[in-house]
Enzyme design. Sequence first.
Site, PDB file in Angstrom:
ATOM      1  NE  ARG A 100      24.352  85.937  53.244  1.00 26.24           N
ATOM      2  CZ  ARG A 100      24.090  86.197  54.527  1.00 26.24           C
ATOM      3  NH1 ARG A 100      22.927  86.727  54.871  1.00 26.24           N
ATOM      4  NH2 ARG A 100      24.968  85.935  55.460  1.00 26.24           N
ATOM      5  CG  ASP A 142      30.102  91.879  49.040  1.00 27.73           C
ATOM      6  OD1 ASP A 142      29.204  91.469  49.799  1.00 27.73           O
ATOM      7  OD2 ASP A 142      31.312  91.892  49.338  1.00 27.73           O
ATOM      8  NE  ARG A 155      35.598  93.910  46.338  1.00 29.53           N
ATOM      9  CZ  ARG A 155      34.710  94.738  46.891  1.00 29.53           C
ATOM     10  NH1 ARG A 155      33.595  94.268  47.427  1.00 29.53           N
ATOM     11  NH2 ARG A 155      34.959  96.034  46.918  1.00 29.53           N
TER      12      ARG A 155
END
Length: 255
Positions: free
Chosen positions: A50, A52, A202
Amino acid sequence: MPRFALEVEYHGAPFAGWQRQADQPSVQGAIEDALAKLEPGPHTIAAAGRTDAGVHAIAQVAHCDLQKDWDPFRLSEALNYHLKPQPVAIRRAALVPDDWHARFSALERRYVFRLLMRRAPATHDAGLVWQVSQRLDPDAMRQAAAYLIGKHDFTTFRSSICQAASPVKTLDELTIEEVDGWSGPELRFFLRARSFLHNQVRSFVGTLEWVGAGSWAPEDVRAALEARDRAACGPVCPPQGLYLAGVQYPEDPFG
């Protein structure tokens, strides 16, 4: 009900992420809406990851259950027709067993992150890279990245809203390559793991950028990892340079 695997490519900028949202556009919602134009809905699809808001995919994998025994090529063509003009494409479709699951059958996820190093604003790659204005030291970043490879408690690099049951994950690869990109010099980060925590990639890249810029020494990344404290993490970098690049299964569903 035949089950089909879908290999999905998308530009993440217009979407609030993969997952269906009640009041915001999502990649899942776009594909489910396209499916409803082929067969009466509602449709619910599942994906390998999933992503972002703002994150892209080169080869996301999802599955759907349909009433009709579609030819896979005709299914992909029909979906692509109904997905226009949204930046989502079904690259391939394949018939899979009823118990095959895009998420739970996956053995590995692969991500790529693109970091562009130039002062002038990006034009052709705008929204597709994270841009920094100075050249970074890739050797120092590689030294720091080595501390992250393997099985660790990655609490430091985990979002505070992560829903994973455990912060312990095994990172199989984190390599950094220098590339002469279309828009200028790039660093590309290649990561592999069975699964990732929310914002883990990230958080890695944002922290390693500090090392490349000279704000941290490579050993500071080891200290941050061992702290097991989100406050010890460097910045979480923007999403636009991140791509879900592939998903591995025991057997390739697309042959």
